[in-house]
Motif scaffolding. Structure first.
Motif, PDB file in Angstrom:
ATOM      1  N   ARG A   1     -12.634 -39.043  17.322  1.00 24.08           N
ATOM      2  CA  ARG A   1     -12.506 -40.402  17.697  1.00 24.08           C
ATOM      3  C   ARG A   1     -11.268 -40.850  18.365  1.00 24.08           C
ATOM      4  NH1 ARG A   1     -16.662 -43.158  15.971  1.00 24.08           N
ATOM      5  NH2 ARG A   1     -15.393 -45.000  16.122  1.00 24.08           N
ATOM      6  N   GLU A   2     -11.448 -41.944  19.093  1.00 23.00           N
ATOM      7  CA  GLU A   2     -10.389 -42.308  20.059  1.00 23.00           C
ATOM      8  C   GLU A   2      -8.974 -42.556  19.502  1.00 23.00           C
ATOM      9  OE1 GLU A   2     -10.012 -45.292  23.820  1.00 23.00           O
ATOM     10  OE2 GLU A   2     -11.338 -45.633  22.419  1.00 23.00           O
ATOM     11  N   ASN A   3      -9.313 -43.090  18.299  1.00 18.27           N
ATOM     12  CA  ASN A   3      -7.810 -43.450  17.506  1.00 18.27           C
ATOM     13  C   ASN A   3      -7.231 -42.452  16.689  1.00 18.27           C
ATOM     14  OD1 ASN A   3      -9.421 -43.166  15.290  1.00 18.27           O
ATOM     15  ND2 ASN A   3      -9.586 -44.939  14.450  1.00 18.27           N
ATOM     16  N   ALA A   4      -7.769 -41.151  17.003  1.00 21.81           N
ATOM     17  CA  ALA A   4      -7.249 -39.877  16.358  1.00 21.81           C
ATOM     18  C   ALA A   4      -5.730 -39.701  16.973  1.00 21.81           C
ATOM     19  CB  ALA A   4      -8.389 -38.729  16.605  1.00 21.81           C
ATOM     20  N   ASP A   5      -5.659 -39.986  18.257  1.00 18.43           N
ATOM     21  CA  ASP A   5      -4.586 -39.707  18.895  1.00 18.43           C
ATOM     22  C   ASP A   5      -3.531 -40.815  18.260  1.00 18.43           C
ATOM     23  OD1 ASP A   5      -6.856 -39.130  20.674  1.00 18.43           O
ATOM     24  OD2 ASP A   5      -5.521 -38.196  22.136  1.00 18.43           O
ATOM     25  N   ASN A   6      -3.690 -41.963  18.613  1.00 17.18           N
ATOM     26  CA  ASN A   6      -2.925 -42.912  18.108  1.00 17.18           C
ATOM     27  C   ASN A   6      -2.236 -42.966  16.641  1.00 17.18           C
ATOM     28  OD1 ASN A   6      -3.344 -44.105  20.627  1.00 17.18           O
ATOM     29  ND2 ASN A   6      -4.922 -45.571  20.086  1.00 17.18           N
ATOM     30  N   ARG A   7      -3.121 -42.558  15.693  1.00 19.44           N
ATOM     31  CA  ARG A   7      -3.014 -42.239  14.439  1.00 19.44           C
ATOM     32  C   ARG A   7      -1.867 -41.001  14.392  1.00 19.44           C
ATOM     33  NH1 ARG A   7      -7.778 -41.318   9.745  1.00 19.44           N
ATOM     34  NH2 ARG A   7      -6.409 -41.707   7.959  1.00 19.44           N
ATOM     35  N   LEU A   8      -2.309 -40.040  15.082  1.00 23.29           N
ATOM     36  CA  LEU A   8      -1.332 -38.860  14.782  1.00 23.29           C
ATOM     37  C   LEU A   8       0.018 -39.143  15.274  1.00 23.29           C
ATOM     38  CD1 LEU A   8      -0.651 -36.032  14.600  1.00 23.29           C
ATOM     39  CD2 LEU A   8      -1.501 -35.382  16.789  1.00 23.29           C
ATOM     40  N   TYR A   9       0.070 -39.710  16.575  1.00 22.01           N
ATOM     41  CA  TYR A   9       1.702 -40.109  17.181  1.00 22.01           C
ATOM     42  C   TYR A   9       2.131 -41.119  16.332  1.00 22.01           C
ATOM     43  CZ  TYR A   9       0.118 -37.030  20.713  1.00 22.01           C
ATOM     44  OH  TYR A   9      -0.213 -35.810  21.488  1.00 22.01           O
ATOM     45  N   GLY A  10       1.431 -42.103  15.651  1.00 21.70           N
ATOM     46  CA  GLY A  10       2.057 -43.119  14.754  1.00 21.70           C
ATOM     47  C   GLY A  10       2.715 -42.522  13.629  1.00 21.70           C
ATOM     48  N   ASN A  11       1.923 -41.577  12.981  1.00 22.17           N
ATOM     49  CA  ASN A  11       2.258 -40.820  11.593  1.00 22.17           C
ATOM     50  C   ASN A  11       3.560 -39.704  12.213  1.00 22.17           C
ATOM     51  OD1 ASN A  11       0.604 -41.972   9.904  1.00 22.17           O
ATOM     52  ND2 ASN A  11      -1.017 -40.493  10.367  1.00 22.17           N
ATOM     53  N   LEU A  12       3.630 -39.427  13.225  1.00 26.22           N
ATOM     54  CA  LEU A  12       4.586 -38.483  13.646  1.00 26.22           C
ATOM     55  C   LEU A  12       5.920 -39.403  14.003  1.00 26.22           C
ATOM     56  CD1 LEU A  12       3.244 -36.061  16.173  1.00 26.22           C
ATOM     57  CD2 LEU A  12       3.569 -35.524  13.833  1.00 26.22           C
ATOM     58  N   GLY A  13       5.680 -40.521  14.499  1.00 29.57           N
ATOM     59  CA  GLY A  13       6.835 -41.451  14.557  1.00 29.57           C
ATOM     60  C   GLY A  13       7.527 -41.882  13.635  1.00 29.57           C
ATOM     61  N   GLN A  14       6.736 -42.115  12.302  1.00 28.55           N
ATOM     62  CA  GLN A  14       7.217 -42.341  11.021  1.00 28.55           C
ATOM     63  C   GLN A  14       8.064 -41.363  10.578  1.00 28.55           C
ATOM     64  OE1 GLN A  14       3.891 -43.842   8.861  1.00 28.55           O
ATOM     65  NE2 GLN A  14       3.316 -45.585  10.089  1.00 28.55           N
ATOM     66  N   LEU A  15       7.698 -40.137  10.955  1.00 32.09           N
ATOM     67  CA  LEU A  15       8.373 -38.944   9.945  1.00 32.09           C
ATOM     68  C   LEU A  15       9.884 -38.722  10.938  1.00 32.09           C
ATOM     69  CD1 LEU A  15       5.759 -36.312   9.315  1.00 32.09           C
ATOM     70  CD2 LEU A  15       7.098 -37.610   7.955  1.00 32.09           C
ATOM     71  N   ALA A  16       9.637 -39.206  12.349  1.00 34.27           N
ATOM     72  CA  ALA A  16      11.103 -38.975  13.022  1.00 34.27           C
ATOM     73  C   ALA A  16      12.375 -39.149  12.486  1.00 34.27           C
ATOM     74  CB  ALA A  16      10.916 -39.582  14.415  1.00 34.27           C
ATOM     75  N   PRO A  17      12.484 -40.539  12.022  1.00 37.10           N
ATOM     76  CA  PRO A  17      13.885 -40.727  11.153  1.00 37.10           C
ATOM     77  C   PRO A  17      14.080 -39.636   9.774  1.00 37.10           C
ATOM     78  CG  PRO A  17      12.436 -42.401  11.089  1.00 37.10           C
ATOM     79  CD  PRO A  17      11.790 -41.557  11.981  1.00 37.10           C
ATOM     80  N   GLN A  18      12.932 -39.795   9.348  1.00 36.34           N
ATOM     81  CA  GLN A  18      13.079 -38.573   8.049  1.00 36.34           C
ATOM     82  C   GLN A  18      13.514 -37.306   8.391  1.00 36.34           C
ATOM     83  OE1 GLN A  18       9.416 -38.924   5.497  1.00 36.34           O
ATOM     84  NE2 GLN A  18       9.901 -37.202   4.525  1.00 36.34           N
ATOM     85  N   LYS A  19      13.066 -36.924   9.284  1.00 39.32           N
ATOM     86  CA  LYS A  19      13.283 -35.361   9.705  1.00 39.32           C
ATOM     87  C   LYS A  19      14.738 -35.463  10.078  1.00 39.32           C
ATOM     88  CE  LYS A  19      12.463 -31.377  12.570  1.00 39.32           C
ATOM     89  NZ  LYS A  19      11.956 -30.777  13.664  1.00 39.32           N
ATOM     90  N   ALA A  20      15.189 -36.511  10.880  1.00 37.34           N
ATOM     91  CA  ALA A  20      16.795 -36.575  11.546  1.00 37.34           C
ATOM     92  C   ALA A  20      17.676 -36.398  10.450  1.00 37.34           C
ATOM     93  CB  ALA A  20      16.817 -37.517  12.357  1.00 37.34           C
ATOM     94  N   ALA A  21      17.439 -37.209   9.194  1.00 40.26           N
ATOM     95  CA  ALA A  21      18.283 -37.228   7.944  1.00 40.26           C
ATOM     96  C   ALA A  21      18.095 -36.036   7.102  1.00 40.26           C
ATOM     97  CB  ALA A  21      17.839 -38.785   7.309  1.00 40.26           C
ATOM     98  N   ARG A  22      17.153 -35.158   7.635  1.00 40.92           N
ATOM     99  CA  ARG A  22      16.732 -33.805   6.501  1.00 40.92           C
ATOM    100  C   ARG A  22      16.966 -32.626   7.151  1.00 40.92           C
ATOM    101  NH1 ARG A  22      11.937 -34.057   2.216  1.00 40.92           N
ATOM    102  NH2 ARG A  22      12.956 -32.367   1.944  1.00 40.92           N
ATOM    103  N   PRO A  23      18.172 -32.269   7.330  1.00 43.86           N
ATOM    104  CA  PRO A  23      18.242 -30.715   8.248  1.00 43.86           C
ATOM    105  C   PRO A  23      17.253 -29.783   7.556  1.00 43.86           C
ATOM    106  CG  PRO A  23      20.526 -31.855   7.736  1.00 43.86           C
ATOM    107  CD  PRO A  23      19.436 -32.523   7.040  1.00 43.86           C
ATOM    108  N   GLY A  24      16.785 -29.285   8.316  1.00 45.75           N
ATOM    109  CA  GLY A  24      15.830 -28.180   7.939  1.00 45.75           C
ATOM    110  C   GLY A  24      14.131 -28.496   7.830  1.00 45.75           C
ATOM    111  N   MET A  25      14.168 -29.793   7.683  1.00 46.79           N
ATOM    112  CA  MET A  25      12.856 -30.292   7.622  1.00 46.79           C
ATOM    113  C   MET A  25      11.871 -29.914   8.893  1.00 46.79           C
ATOM    114  SD  MET A  25      11.386 -34.025   7.193  1.00 46.79           S
ATOM    115  CE  MET A  25       9.275 -34.423   7.139  1.00 46.79           C
ATOM    116  N   GLN A  26      10.643 -29.487   8.668  1.00 46.02           N
ATOM    117  CA  GLN A  26       9.847 -29.031   9.802  1.00 46.02           C
ATOM    118  C   GLN A  26       8.446 -29.589   9.814  1.00 46.02           C
ATOM    119  OE1 GLN A  26       9.841 -24.766   8.782  1.00 46.02           O
ATOM    120  NE2 GLN A  26      10.563 -24.565  11.096  1.00 46.02           N
ATOM    121  N   ILE A  27       7.865 -29.979  10.830  1.00 44.50           N
ATOM    122  CA  ILE A  27       6.575 -30.624  11.148  1.00 44.50           C
ATOM    123  C   ILE A  27       5.709 -29.748  12.009  1.00 44.50           C
ATOM    124  CG2 ILE A  27       5.480 -32.716  12.247  1.00 44.50           C
ATOM    125  CD1 ILE A  27       8.167 -34.109  11.587  1.00 44.50           C
ATOM    126  N   ALA A  28       4.326 -29.560  11.584  1.00 44.08           N
ATOM    127  CA  ALA A  28       3.651 -28.832  12.251  1.00 44.08           C
ATOM    128  C   ALA A  28       2.342 -29.638  12.431  1.00 44.08           C
ATOM    129  CB  ALA A  28       3.197 -27.512  11.654  1.00 44.08           C
TER     130      ALA A  28
END
Length: 495
Positions: A54-81
């Motif tokens: 579905r079309e909103n799959a892209d928006n949903r993924l990048y929205g969730n990835l965006g929410q994790l960006a500051p969390q990853k920046a504050a946690r050295p060693g965190m990985q996202i796949a």
């Protein structure tokens, strides 16, 4: 869990993705990771298993990835796949749009996840690896099963259809069937662990055997599961009307542990739209299958998938869909507003329907199906049903002090707890239905009887054991040389 790296897998889309996520969890636990506790403040590794339907799959993924960006920046060693269908489709685009992602892998190489995570950690740069063909059948990989009492079992991967709205065949590849002996060996191993219900899984499950030249291979497989001792319920999803033959209906009706429940995607009731979709059946053929199923199994609960607003759909075409819904009287229908997907033929078709027209038709169809679902559920009032007690099916169970589970035809049932010890997930409760709502049944009196099962024992044992290794299978037992070995929306919402 001090000192151990934790993981979380977030799953989107169809049952195939749910099953793949069990494999991803098994791979990570085999590599020494442990599942992050629910409610924990972040995991060391977060894996997105994506859907591209579905079309909103892209928006949903990048929205969730965006929410994790500051969390990853504050946690050295965190990985996202990021894996799954959207990763197979977008490839390098994901890292360009979300450069904080560490690993991108596709549908054909999920077994590479632990290696790619380690490589990304050492190289300190993103690892993008997309295979163009299946490296290993997913069922040969370790698995962390989500349920102690019910399990998915893949019979095939990929799809040979060319539906104009669907991008899945391009991402999952051509259909590849497993050997019947391997499938049955996996089912037997699961039953030995306490599983009482299995769902045979494929993008086009009843096309199973086409690569072997045996048009009756799927019905033979259904009958063979009937010979497995202690296996109480067998289901399958999702079949295609093109391949739905009389021998499958006979196998369903004549095999005691195959449930009288059928999910068969229709997509449209209009012959013109079905032709434009490249669906190789027409309205009469579809309704004829429904008629044959009901003649063989009058109690069968039938559900479907429907797309509203496909390019070129006229009001007359839509009324043909409404006609089939009235005739078929589905217990449930998963309805979707047409979503344009780049890379599919339908995306470039003339006659794209305005959003407001699609929405209005969708609301009319939903109202009709809601009425029919309610009327069909009311026919269950007064019946006594044996319910497989489930975990997590009733979102309000704690507040209402009820339990929930599935009837043989897969209807959701909420029931009062019996006096004494409550049945465990995996146990069977016999209940009398006293009320019907459009999407569930209710037994307002305590269960009439409870049958404790090996599945309930397995659930109890799993929940009493340490969580890190629980449910991980490293393949099936074999004798001699090792052989290749092995959950809403239904299917991909597009089968």
């Amino acid at each position: 869990m001090a000192g151990l790296r934790t993981y979380e897998v977030r799953t989107y889309g169809c049952q195939m993705n749910v099953h793949d996520s069990e494999r991803l969890s098994g791979l990570l636990e085999g590599a020494g990771y442990v599942r992050a506790p629910k409610g924990a403040d972040g995991a060391d590794v977060v894996v997105f298993n994506t859907c591209a339907v579905r079309e909103n799959a892209d928006n949903r993924l990048y929205g969730n990835l965006g929410q994790l960006a500051p969390q990853k920046a504050a946690r050295p060693g965190m990985q996202i796949a990021v894996g799954g269908c959207l990763a197979q489709k977008d490839r390098d685009t994901i890292v360009k749009r979300a450069p904080w992602v560490d690993v991108v892998f596709g549908t054909h190489n999920i077994g590479r996840l632990p290696v790619l995570l380690e490589r990304a950690r050492i190289a300190e740069e993103a690892q993008v690896e997309i295979a163009e063909s299946l490296e290993a059948f997913p069922s040969t990989l370790p698995s962390r099963r989500e349920s102690a009492y019910a399990a998915w079992v893949s019979v095939s991967v990929g799809c040979n259809n060319t539906c104009t709205f669907c991008i899945v065949p391009a991402l999952r590849g051509k259909e590849e069937d497993r050997r019947p002996g391997d499938i049955l060996a996996e089912v037997e191993a699961l039953v030995a662990e306490g599983v009482v219900e299995i769902t045979l899984l494929g993008q086009n499950v009843n096309a199973y055997g086409s690569g072997m030249g045996d048009r009756e291979a799927f019905s033979k497989l259904l009958r063979a599961t009937g010979q497995i001792e202690d296996l109480e319920r067998v289901r399958f999803t999702s079949p295609h009307p093109r391949d739905f033959t009389d021998d499958v209906i006979a196998a369903m009706a004549e095999t005691p542990n195959v449930m009288h429940q059928l999910h068969m995607p229709m997509q449209s009731g209009s012959d013109a739209i079905l032709k434009a979709m490249r669906r190789s059946y027409r309205q009469d053929r579809y309704l004829n299958i429904i008629e044959k199923v009901r003649a063989a199994m009058p109690d069968a609960a039938i559900s479907t998938d429907i797309i509203v607003g496909f390019p070129g759909e006229t009001e007359e075409d839509f009324e043909q869909t409404m006609h089939v819904v009235r005739e078929a009287r589905f217990a449930q229908a998963f309805t979707f507003q047409y979503s344009k997907r780049p890379g599919t033929p339908a995306a470039d078709m003339d006659g794209q329907i305005p959003k407001q027209v699609v929405q209005e038709r969708y609301m009319r169809l939903s109202a009709l199906q809601e009425q029919i679902s309610w009327e069909e559920n009311k026919t269950q009032v007064g019946r006594t049903l044996e319910v497989l007690v489930a975990e997590g099916e009733g979102r309000k169970d704690n507040a209402t002090h009820r339990l929930s589970g599935r009837a043989p035809d897969s209807r959701l049932v909420h029931f009062e707890k019996p006096a004494g010890a409550a049945p465990r997930p995996g146990d069977m409760a016999t209940v009398e239905i006293t009320y019907a709502a459009p999407h569930h049944l209710l037994a307002e009196r305590p269960a009439l009887a409870v049958r404790r099962t090996r599945a309930g024992d397995a659930w109890e044992q799993r929940n009493a054991a340490p969580q890190a290794p629980a449910g991980v299978m490293l393949g099936l037992p074999t004798i001699g040389a090792p052989a290749p070995l092995p959950v809403v929306e239904s299917g991909c919402g597009r089968d």
